[in-house]
Motif scaffolding. Structure first.
Motif, mmCIF file in Angstrom:
data_model
loop_
_atom_site.group_PDB
_atom_site.id
_atom_site.type_symbol
_atom_site.label_atom_id
_atom_site.label_comp_id
_atom_site.label_asym_id
_atom_site.label_seq_id
_atom_site.Cartn_x
_atom_site.Cartn_y
_atom_site.Cartn_z
ATOM 1 N N PRO A 9 0.813 -1.206 0.000
ATOM 2 C CA PRO A 9 0.000 0.000 0.000
ATOM 3 C C PRO A 9 0.851 1.263 0.000
ATOM 4 C CG PRO A 9 0.032 -0.932 2.212
ATOM 5 C CD PRO A 9 0.794 -1.877 1.321
ATOM 6 N N ASN A 10 0.274 2.341 -0.535
ATOM 7 C CA ASN A 10 1.037 3.565 -0.704
ATOM 8 C C ASN A 10 0.162 4.802 -0.496
ATOM 9 O OD1 ASN A 10 3.281 5.180 -1.424
ATOM 10 N ND2 ASN A 10 2.469 5.383 -3.488
ATOM 11 N N LEU A 32 0.514 -7.011 -2.106
ATOM 12 C CA LEU A 32 1.121 -6.098 -1.142
ATOM 13 C C LEU A 32 2.596 -6.394 -0.890
ATOM 14 C CD1 LEU A 32 -1.830 -6.267 1.402
ATOM 15 C CD2 LEU A 32 -1.406 -4.484 -0.307
ATOM 16 N N VAL A 33 3.367 -5.332 -0.756
ATOM 17 C CA VAL A 33 4.794 -5.407 -0.434
ATOM 18 C C VAL A 33 4.927 -5.294 1.091
ATOM 19 C CG1 VAL A 33 7.015 -4.237 -0.715
ATOM 20 C CG2 VAL A 33 5.450 -4.449 -2.663
ATOM 21 N N GLY A 34 5.584 -6.275 1.695
ATOM 22 C CA GLY A 34 5.672 -6.331 3.159
ATOM 23 C C GLY A 34 6.231 -5.074 3.797
ATOM 24 N N SER A 35 7.297 -4.512 3.248
ATOM 25 C CA SER A 35 7.873 -3.301 3.835
ATOM 26 C C SER A 35 6.897 -2.131 3.757
ATOM 27 C CB SER A 35 9.198 -2.943 3.156
ATOM 28 O OG SER A 35 9.002 -2.676 1.781
ATOM 29 N N ARG A 36 6.040 -2.112 2.741
ATOM 30 C CA ARG A 36 5.030 -1.055 2.615
ATOM 31 C C ARG A 36 3.889 -1.270 3.612
ATOM 32 N NH1 ARG A 36 6.536 3.088 1.634
ATOM 33 N NH2 ARG A 36 4.390 3.707 1.256
ATOM 34 N N VAL A 37 3.580 -2.529 3.905
ATOM 35 C CA VAL A 37 2.563 -2.828 4.915
ATOM 36 C C VAL A 37 3.019 -2.288 6.267
ATOM 37 C CG1 VAL A 37 1.408 -4.694 6.194
ATOM 38 C CG2 VAL A 37 1.670 -4.850 3.696
ATOM 39 N N ARG A 38 4.322 -2.437 6.556
ATOM 40 C CA ARG A 38 4.874 -1.978 7.835
ATOM 41 C C ARG A 38 5.192 -0.486 7.856
ATOM 42 N NH1 ARG A 38 7.810 -6.661 10.118
ATOM 43 N NH2 ARG A 38 6.100 -7.970 10.841
ATOM 44 N N ALA A 39 5.165 0.178 6.720
ATOM 45 C CA ALA A 39 5.441 1.616 6.669
ATOM 46 C C ALA A 39 4.299 2.369 7.359
ATOM 47 C CB ALA A 39 5.583 2.067 5.215
ATOM 48 N N GLY A 157 1.742 1.596 -5.826
ATOM 49 C CA GLY A 157 2.948 1.889 -5.054
ATOM 50 C C GLY A 157 4.157 1.955 -5.956
ATOM 51 N N GLY A 158 5.302 2.231 -5.340
ATOM 52 C CA GLY A 158 6.545 2.317 -6.078
ATOM 53 C C GLY A 158 6.802 3.689 -6.666
ATOM 54 N N GLY A 159 6.087 4.677 -6.206
ATOM 55 C CA GLY A 159 6.247 6.036 -6.712
ATOM 56 C C GLY A 159 4.895 6.703 -6.866
ATOM 57 N N ASP A 160 4.903 7.872 -7.476
ATOM 58 C CA ASP A 160 3.664 8.609 -7.728
ATOM 59 C C ASP A 160 2.812 7.828 -8.719
ATOM 60 O OD1 ASP A 160 1.650 10.489 -8.254
ATOM 61 O OD2 ASP A 160 2.914 11.625 -9.648
#
Length: 189
Positions: A9-10, A32-39, A157-160
């Protein structure tokens, strides 16, 4: 057709995608990207994704290319990502039936995902939204990507990703008006 949303998520982009999908009653699968979940804010978005009835997919811990990784290293990434999703949902065994390899680079990851109870999910048709956020170009690419029974992949995610959101806002209502239905990805991924 199935709509899949990768790399989040972003923050505001994921919220905008969820708002749009909710407005039109469309369900998607979010890989979902795990590091983004924890962000910061990630867990809240995961809860919203699940609460609103969208599917959950594991997209590894980071955007790293898993293609050359050992099975053990892939397993560590996938287990950590599913655990982060579970923590966000307050569920030690969260419903994460899908796995998509970052960058479409599979290596050993498909086999590891199957061992962990996830189905590898093909990328399907993409709209190139990691290369540009030109709304006109993304609208054209999205229209071309639609196929009966197919999977269309966009990114939150991954940018704008504001151009992606704008393209979805234009094309999703057109598709619905044309009789298209959005379904989960096919069982064989």
């Amino acid at each position: 057709m199935a709509l899949t949303v990768d790399d989040g998520p972003n923050g505001s982009d994921t919220r905008a995608v969820l708002d749009l999908l909710g407005e039109h009653g469309v369900r998607a699968t979010f890989c979902l990207v795990g590091s983004r979940v924890r962000a910061p804010g990630g867990a809240d978005l995961v809860r919203r994704i699940a609460r609103e009835g969208h599917g959950l997919g594991n997209h590894a811990w980071s955007y790293a290319d898993l293609g050359t990784w050992s099975s053990a290293r892939v397993r560590e990434s996938l287990v950590a990502t599913t655990a982060a999703i579970g923590e966000a949902l307050g569920d030690p065994r969260p419903p994460v039936p899908w796995f998509r390899a970052p960058n479409g680079s599979w290596g050993r990851s498909a086999g590891v995902a199957r061992e962990l109870g996830m189905r590898p999910l093909d990328v399907g048709a993409t709209i190139g939204d990691w290369l540009t956020q030109d709304v006109g170009g993304l609208v054209t690419a999205l229209r071309r990507a639609v196929r009966p029974g197919g999977i269309v992949t966009v990114h939150d995610g991954g940018g704008d990703r504001s151009g992606t959101v704008a393209a979805l806002a234009e094309v999703v209502p057109e598709l619905l008006a044309g009789g298209w239905r959005f379904t989960p990805p096919p069982a064989d991924g």
